[in-house]
Design an enzyme around this catalytic site. Structure first.
Site, short mmCIF file in Angstrom:
data_model
loop_
_atom_site.label_atom_id
_atom_site.label_comp_id
_atom_site.label_asym_id
_atom_site.label_seq_id
_atom_site.Cartn_x
_atom_site.Cartn_y
_atom_site.Cartn_z
N SER A 203 0.84 -1.20 0.00
CA SER A 203 0.00 0.00 0.00
C SER A 203 0.88 1.26 0.00
CB SER A 203 -0.95 -0.06 1.19
OG SER A 203 -2.01 0.87 1.05
N ASP A 432 -8.79 -4.57 -6.42
CA ASP A 432 -8.47 -3.90 -5.16
C ASP A 432 -9.09 -2.50 -5.17
OD1 ASP A 432 -7.35 -2.62 -2.97
OD2 ASP A 432 -5.28 -3.11 -3.49
N HIS A 462 -7.32 -6.09 -0.70
CA HIS A 462 -6.14 -5.23 -0.64
C HIS A 462 -5.01 -5.97 0.05
CE1 HIS A 462 -3.82 -1.58 -0.41
NE2 HIS A 462 -3.82 -1.58 0.91
#
Length: 501
Positions: A203, A432, A462
């Protein structure tokens, strides 16, 4: 208040500064760091870094570092693997333990896994923005402004948030940036005595990794960027995420209705279906949406035990990012409609706890230190566009809105282009909603030639590598990290689809 500094053994600062002989004096870890399974061990220390790497003679910070040594033989060891869990604002000290436990064995044998709390986070001079313009009020104000008066109130809250951060963080405010943290990573590398570092970022950790490769290309080893943030300004990323969340929520509605086409997110039932669906919320996506809207409207009109529309949207935001949370959300919606109970909608961790307060402060501080922010007119224009796309948008992730009023506005964005580093491996879930896959595709354009993208098709969550349990993804990444190099071409792995009933 932000958490106080832990009892972490001090670094050996006998050298003249980062990268010139300083070594980490590893010892016991704070109590918050879990012990790994035996016979592995975790040890912690600190690295002293300049607040402003451009002026290393000034104020310094201590960055908390953790290490789980490689479990293989000396001949199998390939070096150190720095890991970052995301955010901005995510604590990495414990992540070295929790993520390492999920890594393929050949990676655990090859690398010392190194975690660290980035500056402003956790045990590394934690940022404190106080009340953050009322962010932690319960129940919070409706986060979706409707009408001119509500829009003015929304902007006023963002201004108060910026002012609170300026007061709370003080002189460090412009220096809690991704660029400075990337330089901290190189100080950690030097303090570990390594010529290069391998890296795994998830991320926001991908944004940080790309920044490190841009600033220190010749110190970059194998780099895995999992669920990549695109190379946009932070407000643009937030808006793209909000659009992706709407697509994901429609898929969720179809799944909650039961019997839909798993690939499309549509129910497939007649609009006049008499079925109540898997969770009693309706037999079509449209009926489930109506139930969802009824829950949100009810909480907006009359919050329950401090749980109102802001708290509801945060719960939805959290659930949309991982499909294993969908059933819990469905049960929570049903419980509220049946008897007004919100217990199933509340997250397990309190939003206004010390760790959450630090996370939210560090998140805004880093985003606003990474480049010029949006103007208030742009913020309102984008919110109105999201409302036109759907009257019930999820705006929880519009965190860079506060940057419109930031007291230290940087003139330049964080550099992410790294054509001179070794090839990078990107990993992405096809659907995602938190970091949409187009971010990985656009980020790759600035990465070294030969960088590849591993896509988990038919997946909606995710975080992929050593997270989704996919042998194709995990095997490809493990081979890259342990010496096989990047694949000759992009890799497409088949994902699990939506959860089974």
């Amino acid at each position: 208040m932000a958490p106080s500094a832990p009892s972490v053994p001090p670094a050996d600062h006998s050298g003249t500064g980062p990268g010139t002989g300083t070594r980490i004096a590893f010892g016991d870890c704070p109590a918050s760091v879990p012990a790994p399974p035996a016979p592995d061990r975790v040890e912690c220390g600190t690295v002293r870094v300049p607040l402003d790497h451009g002026h290393p003679e000034g104020r310094h910070l201590d960055i908390a570092v953790s290490r789980v040594p490689a479990s293989g033989t000396p001949g199998e060891r390939r070096g150190v693997l720095l890991v970052n869990p995301g955010g901005p604002g995510g604590s990495g000290l414990s992540y070295a333990v929790t993520k390492r436990a999920k890594l393929p064995e050949r990676v655990r044998r090859a690398y010392d896994v190194i975690g660290f709390d980035p500056r402003g986070v956790g045990h590394s001079a934690p940022a404190d923005c106080g009340d953050m313009g009322g962010l932690f009020d319960t129940p919070g104000a409706d986060p979706v402004p409707r009408g001119r008066e509500a829009e003015r109130a929304y902007l006023a809250s963002q201004r108060r948030m910026a002012d609170d951060c300026a007061r709370g963080v003080g002189e460090a405010l412009p220096h809690l940036s991704t660029t400075e943290t990337a330089h901290d990573m190189d100080d950690i590398r030097a303090a570990l005595g390594e010529r290069r570092i391998a890296y795994l970022g998830v991320s926001y950790g991908t944004y940080l990794g790309a920044a490190y490769a841009a600033l220190h290309p010749h110190r970059t080893g194998p780099m895995v960027l999992d669920s990549a943030v695109g190379p946009w300004d932070w407000h643009e990323f937030d808006v793209r995420q909000a659009r992706a969340l709407l697509r994901q929520r429609q898929t969720l509605f179809g799944w909650l209705a039961e019997g839909g086409d798993e690939g499309s997110g549509h129910s497939g039932r007649s609009a006049h279906s008499a079925h109540s669906g898997r969770f009693g919320l309706g037999g079509t996506a449209e009926e489930v949406r109506a139930s969802y809207a009824k829950v949100r409207a009810g909480l907006a009109a009359r919050p329950v035990d401090g749980f109102g529309p802001a708290e509801f949207d945060r719960a939805v935001y959290r659930a949309l990012g991982r499909t294993e949370r969908w059933a819990g959300l469905g049960e929570g919606l049903r419980a509220y409609l049946r008897d007004g109970d919100v217990a199933g909608l509340r997250p397990e961790d309190p939003f206004d706890g010390p760790e959450s307060r630090n996370y939210e402060a560090a998140n805004r501080t880093v985003k606003c230190a990474d480049g010029p922010g949006p103007g208030p007119s742009r913020v309102l224009r984008d919110i109105r566009a999201l409302r036109r796309a759907d009257p019930l948008p999820v705006l929880t992730g519009l965190e860079a809105s506060a940057c419109a009023y930031w007291s230290h506005t940087p003139a330049h964005r964080t550099p992410l282009s790294a054509p001179h580093a070794p090839p990078v491996l990107l990993v992405a879930s096809e659907h995602d909603p938190v970091t949409p896959i187009e971010g990985a595709r656009e980020l790759r354009a600035g990465l070294p030639p030969g960088s590849r993208l591993v896509t988990l098709r038919n997946d909606y969550s995710h975080g992929v590598f050593a997270s989704r349990g996919d042998d194709c993804v995990d095997g490809t990444v493990a081979a890259y990290l342990t010496g096989d190099g990047a694949p000759d071409a992009d890799v497409r792995c088949e994902g699990p689809g939506l959860p089974r009933p």
